[in-house]
Design an enzyme around this catalytic site. Structure first.
Site, PDB file in Angstrom:
ATOM      1  N   ASN A  57      29.266  -9.083 107.422  1.00 54.15           N
ATOM      2  CA  ASN A  57      29.026  -8.115 108.376  1.00 54.15           C
ATOM      3  C   ASN A  57      29.747  -8.093 109.625  1.00 54.15           C
ATOM      4  OD1 ASN A  57      26.854  -6.106 109.298  1.00 54.15           O
ATOM      5  ND2 ASN A  57      26.027  -7.594 110.757  1.00 54.15           N
ATOM      6  N   ARG A  73      20.083  -2.408 106.809  1.00 56.37           N
ATOM      7  CA  ARG A  73      21.036  -3.185 106.573  1.00 56.37           C
ATOM      8  C   ARG A  73      20.181  -4.671 106.482  1.00 56.37           C
ATOM      9  NH1 ARG A  73      25.933  -2.291 110.259  1.00 56.37           N
ATOM     10  NH2 ARG A  73      26.130  -0.596 108.675  1.00 56.37           N
ATOM     11  N   ARG A  88      25.816   0.287  94.302  1.00 56.89           N
ATOM     12  CA  ARG A  88      27.516   0.007  94.542  1.00 56.89           C
ATOM     13  C   ARG A  88      27.764  -1.301  94.391  1.00 56.89           C
ATOM     14  NH1 ARG A  88      29.781   5.623  97.038  1.00 56.89           N
ATOM     15  NH2 ARG A  88      28.715   6.937  95.619  1.00 56.89           N
ATOM     16  N   ALA A 146      29.516  15.266 106.371  1.00 54.69           N
ATOM     17  CA  ALA A 146      29.559  16.505 105.397  1.00 54.69           C
ATOM     18  C   ALA A 146      30.821  17.152 105.533  1.00 54.69           C
ATOM     19  CB  ALA A 146      28.556  17.104 105.837  1.00 54.69           C
ATOM     20  N   GLU A 150      36.051  -3.912 111.702  1.00 53.72           N
ATOM     21  CA  GLU A 150      36.840  -2.657 110.793  1.00 53.72           C
ATOM     22  C   GLU A 150      36.059  -1.212 111.441  1.00 53.72           C
ATOM     23  OE1 GLU A 150      37.981  -0.060 107.288  1.00 53.72           O
ATOM     24  OE2 GLU A 150      35.891  -0.380 108.471  1.00 53.72           O
ATOM     25  N   SER A 197      27.357  12.654 113.258  1.00 59.05           N
ATOM     26  CA  SER A 197      27.699  11.568 112.427  1.00 59.05           C
ATOM     27  C   SER A 197      27.387  12.339 110.864  1.00 59.05           C
ATOM     28  CB  SER A 197      27.205  10.293 112.517  1.00 59.05           C
ATOM     29  OG  SER A 197      27.626   9.543 111.525  1.00 59.05           O
ATOM     30  N   GLU A 203      19.918   4.241 101.967  1.00 63.85           N
ATOM     31  CA  GLU A 203      20.815   3.517 101.678  1.00 63.85           C
ATOM     32  C   GLU A 203      20.586   2.064 102.079  1.00 63.85           C
ATOM     33  OE1 GLU A 203      25.230   4.153 100.940  1.00 63.85           O
ATOM     34  OE2 GLU A 203      25.204   3.106 102.778  1.00 63.85           O
TER      35      GLU A 203
END
Ligand code: 0O2
Length: 269
Positions: free
Chosen positions: A149, A78, A106, A57, A155, A52, A140
């Protein structure tokens, strides 16, 4: 990132994720132990798989040697909240943490992604100690509600199923369900005060009963057994037929009695 050494490269990311998950889970239990509503409902974490990382990348045109500098979410946390208002409360907690540095944020709540994705991302540096020394790890932290969630998971699996090229008709359904999720979060917010109040009270009462049982158990070891059995019967009566306030009052009295008995025991053996 030298690919032959990726396992070693990812080890400090594993450590960062494990430590951060423990810290946020601990905050949840601190809130609950204090009988307070926790803005954090669930915490999970993961280190991105090497395939992943390489896919991302490749998608972003990042050279192998720049992966660690330019891919922000190799370490991912998360945090799931019950209500949309809780998200900014969690962000405020993260901004105050002294053991990480916030690099950027963000806000996909105010400005959802084209896909309909909503969430709040905080990118941080987190420091870990390994046997090879100190490492500053990018991580992150995604913060979203249970409903957001649910949408993101569906999605994400559709992206996977259609190889990133979701048919227009499915995209439209996803957009419609993103709007429904937003509406649901709005509706839930209107009952937040009730839920927050009842959860706090529920935890306080559960904590009170646990403290009473604990005190009874301790008293049983140090005080007269018949007297303790008598107190135990009184507790059951109040528990079955009394009000919450009576139970709290009983708990306060028992706390005092247990402290006195403990002091006596220490004094006279
Ligand atoms: P995975 O498999 O979840 O790890 P940028 O090019 O910088 O704008 P970047 O680096 O992807 O985009 O950053 P961003 O927007 O903060 O997204 C990082 C992660 O947020 C994604 O990681 C997803 O986990 C999640 N995310 C972002 N957009 C969407 C979306 O439209 N749908 C869903 N379901 N999740 C999203 P990865 O590596 O893409 O995926």
């Amino acid at each position: 990132m030298e690919l032959y050494a990726w396992r070693e490269k990812l080890a400090p990311y594993e450590l960062a994720v494990e430590e951060l998950v423990i810290k946020f889970r601990h905050m949840m239990s601190d809130y609950r132990a204090a009988g307070r509503y926790s803005p954090i409902e669930q915490v999970t974490g993961r280190v991105k798989t090497i395939s992943s990382i390489l896919d991302k990348a490749n998608r972003k045109g990042v050279e192998l040697e720049d992966i660690e500098k330019r891919i922000d979410d190799i370490a991912g946390i998360r945090i799931i909240c019950q209500f949309e208002e809780d998200i900014m409360a969690v962000v405020a907690i993260i901004r105050q943490m002294t053991d990480l540095e916030v690099v950027s944020e963000r806000d996909y709540l105010g400005e959802p992604k084209e896909s309909g994705y909503r969430s709040y991302h905080v990118n941080v540096f987190y420091h870990v100690q390994t046997i090879y020394g100190h490492r500053r790890i990018r991580a992150e932290i995604q913060i979203r509600t249970l409903a957001m969630n649910f949408w993101a998971i569906i999605e994400h699996s559709l992206q996977y199923k259609y190889n990133g090229d979701i048919p227009t008709v499915v995209k439209e359904r996803l957009m419609a369900s993103a709007r429904a999720v937003q509406q649901l979060d709005l509706e839930m917010s209107s009952i937040r005060e009730d839920v927050v109040g009842s959860q706090g009270a529920f935890r306080r009462d559960a904590g009170n009963v646990a403290d009473i049982l604990n005190n009874l158990q301790n008293l049983y070891q140090i005080a007269d057994k018949d007297a303790v059995l008598c107190i135990q019967r009184e507790f059951y009566e109040i528990y079955k037929h009394g009000s919450k306030e009576e139970l709290r009052e009983f708990g306060r009295k028992l706390d005092k009695l247990a402290a006195d008995k403990k002091a006596q025991k220490l004094r006279y053996g």
